[in-house]
Enzyme design. Structure first.
Site, PDB file in Angstrom:
ATOM      1  N   SER A  58       0.843  -1.195   0.000  1.00 14.16           N
ATOM      2  CA  SER A  58       0.000   0.000   0.000  1.00 14.16           C
ATOM      3  C   SER A  58       0.877   1.242   0.000  1.00 14.16           C
ATOM      4  O   SER A  58       1.641   1.443  -0.925  1.00 14.16           O
ATOM      5  CB  SER A  58      -0.952  -0.030   1.204  1.00 14.16           C
ATOM      6  OG  SER A  58      -1.846   1.074   1.167  1.00 14.16           O
ATOM      7  N   THR A  59       0.835   2.046   1.037  1.00 16.16           N
ATOM      8  CA  THR A  59       1.586   3.294   1.090  1.00 16.16           C
ATOM      9  C   THR A  59       3.074   3.050   0.862  1.00 16.16           C
ATOM     10  O   THR A  59       3.690   2.270   1.572  1.00 16.16           O
ATOM     11  CB  THR A  59       1.386   3.992   2.451  1.00 16.16           C
ATOM     12  OG1 THR A  59      -0.005   4.053   2.742  1.00 16.16           O
ATOM     13  CG2 THR A  59       1.969   5.393   2.425  1.00 16.16           C
ATOM     14  N   HIS A  92      -2.702  -0.954  -3.269  1.00 15.02           N
ATOM     15  CA  HIS A  92      -3.804  -0.024  -3.035  1.00 15.02           C
ATOM     16  C   HIS A  92      -3.577   1.224  -3.888  1.00 15.02           C
ATOM     17  O   HIS A  92      -2.613   1.962  -3.699  1.00 15.02           O
ATOM     18  CB  HIS A  92      -3.868   0.378  -1.559  1.00 15.02           C
ATOM     19  CG  HIS A  92      -4.215  -0.748  -0.644  1.00 15.02           C
ATOM     20  ND1 HIS A  92      -3.895  -0.744   0.696  1.00 15.02           N
ATOM     21  CD2 HIS A  92      -4.862  -1.919  -0.873  1.00 15.02           C
ATOM     22  CE1 HIS A  92      -4.334  -1.867   1.261  1.00 15.02           C
ATOM     23  NE2 HIS A  92      -4.920  -2.588   0.321  1.00 15.02           N
ATOM     24  N   MET A 126       0.104   1.150   5.166  1.00 11.51           N
ATOM     25  CA  MET A 126      -0.616   1.532   6.369  1.00 11.51           C
ATOM     26  C   MET A 126      -1.723   0.534   6.654  1.00 11.51           C
ATOM     27  O   MET A 126      -2.340  -0.011   5.741  1.00 11.51           O
ATOM     28  CB  MET A 126      -1.232   2.928   6.156  1.00 11.51           C
ATOM     29  CG  MET A 126      -2.083   3.442   7.292  1.00 11.51           C
ATOM     30  SD  MET A 126      -1.085   3.965   8.693  1.00 11.51           S
ATOM     31  CE  MET A 126      -2.365   4.737   9.711  1.00 11.51           C
ATOM     32  N   ASP A 155      -4.412  -4.564   6.238  1.00 15.51           N
ATOM     33  CA  ASP A 155      -4.894  -5.353   5.119  1.00 15.51           C
ATOM     34  C   ASP A 155      -3.811  -6.335   4.667  1.00 15.51           C
ATOM     35  O   ASP A 155      -2.666  -5.951   4.444  1.00 15.51           O
ATOM     36  CB  ASP A 155      -5.286  -4.440   3.951  1.00 15.51           C
ATOM     37  CG  ASP A 155      -5.978  -5.196   2.827  1.00 15.51           C
ATOM     38  OD1 ASP A 155      -6.643  -6.206   3.121  1.00 15.51           O
ATOM     39  OD2 ASP A 155      -5.847  -4.769   1.660  1.00 15.51           O
TER      40      ASP A 155
END
Length: 357
Positions: free
Chosen positions: A172-173, A198, A291, A294
């Site tokens: 993600s991030t 993401h 972050m 997930d």
């Protein structure tokens, strides 16, 4: 009482500055310390109070956002969120900003901007909270890929093969640059890869095309029914879930709509759980910077099904949230830095493509 997250908003749109300020003001843990119409104004304000997070537009008068971001990362790395249009030109510039060290992207439409930002208030707050946890040392160390894409004949040779093995990656991030640094180092004979990053809808196609131009393996946005085969990486489309299934002796992916899982669509958990069920011990799972949590439970299911599992270490993560949660669940066999992940994938692929266990 915890210190509030200080935010600077830099955008030449008065509407954006106003609505984003209002959205962040609703969260008691966030304080907007300034808003400016361009980076030149912002720099003078920031000398008085330096922000923890910057929300930055790209196209602005006097100095564009990418020029400012490069200067910022060279002199004083600060977590920065890009507030970008979904237009193709804006998307291309957004990837340049991510390469320069931006943490994440808030997408904004050309029309209906005010109502869109009001509806996205919670997403903006979460993006700021995520960015505030980013590791500035990692942000300032972003490097450009050095790999050269394989010739079409090399790719075609790899794609003629099939295997029972699959590699699943969730991030993600900070994941766009992390994925680039990993995938650009993989040979065309790497096992088939399925990826959830993401990312908003419309960006995944451009992201995949960009990686495909840089990599020896084929990289593309996944389509429903695509085969998972050596030499190919499939990235879940933004706004859709991706799962693995069997079609006779082959792996394929299903791409479908569905509810948000862990506030995300695509969700890493959705992919990992399907890999645990369908591939079991014939899989390698990798969870990288991001972050939240997930993917943590899905990786535990992969681990329990006999898959080998790897997490990116804290020092090389932009945000250590997702790997940390997977480690806490006992879902991870090995914790390694980002620069060792390509070698782990290559070694795993070499063993299994030769028929070794």
């Amino acid at each position: 009482m915890a210190e509030r997250i200080k935010v600077m908003i830099i955008d030449d749109s008065a509407v954006v500055r106003q609505v984003v300020t209002q959205a962040l003001a609703a969260d008691s843990g966030i304080e907007v310390v300034g808003a400016a119409s361009d980076p030149v104004f912002a720099m003078s304000r920031m000398q008085t109070v330096w922000p923890d997070v910057i929300i930055l537009d790209i196209e602005m008068p006097r100095m564009d956002g990418i020029t400012f971001l490069k200067k910022l990362m060279a002199e004083r790395p600060t977590p920065t969120i890009i507030c970008s249009s979904l237009a193709e030109r804006g998307a291309s510039a957004t990837f340049a900003a991510l390469e320069a060290g931006a943490v994440s992207v808030i997408t904004k439409p050309k029309l209906g901007l005010k109502s869109f930002l009001e509806d996205s208030a919670n997403d903006i707050v979460q993006a700021v909270r995520s960015a505030a946890r980013a590791n500035p040392r990692v942000l300032s160390a972003v490097r450009k890929p050095v790999a050269v894409a394989a010739a079409p004949s090399e790719r075609n040779l790899a794609l003629e093969r099939t295997t029972d093995q699959v590699i699943a990656i969730g991030t993600s991030t900070g994941g766009t640059i992390a994925l680039e640094s990993v995938l650009t180092q993989l040979p065309a004979t790497t096992l088939g890869i399925v990826i959830v990053q993401h990312m908003p809808a419309m960006f995944t196609a451009m992201f995949s095309e960009r990686l495909n131009d840089l990599c020896q393996i084929e990289v593309r946005e996944a389509r429903h029914g695509d085969r998972v085969i050596p030499g190919r990486a499939l990235i879940a489309p933004g706004g859709k879930h991706m799962t693995l299934r069997r079609n006779g002796a082959q792996y394929v992916v299903d791409v479908a709509d569905g509810p948000l899982i862990n506030r995300h669509k695509p969700s890493v958990d959705v992919l990992f759980r399907s890999v645990a069920k369908i591939a079991g011990a014939n899989a390698l799972g990798i969870i990288m910077t991001g972050m939240g949590d997930d993917g943590a439970r899905g990786m535990r299911e992969m681990h329990d099904a006999g898959a080998r599992t790897i997490a990116q270490d804290e020092a090389s993560c932009v945000v250590f949230g997702m790997p940390k949660e997977a480690i806490k669940l006992g879902a991870v066999d090995q914790v390694i830095p980002l620069d060792q992940i390509p070698a782990a994938i290559i070694g795993h692929s070499a063993r299994h493509l030769k028929g070794d266990s």
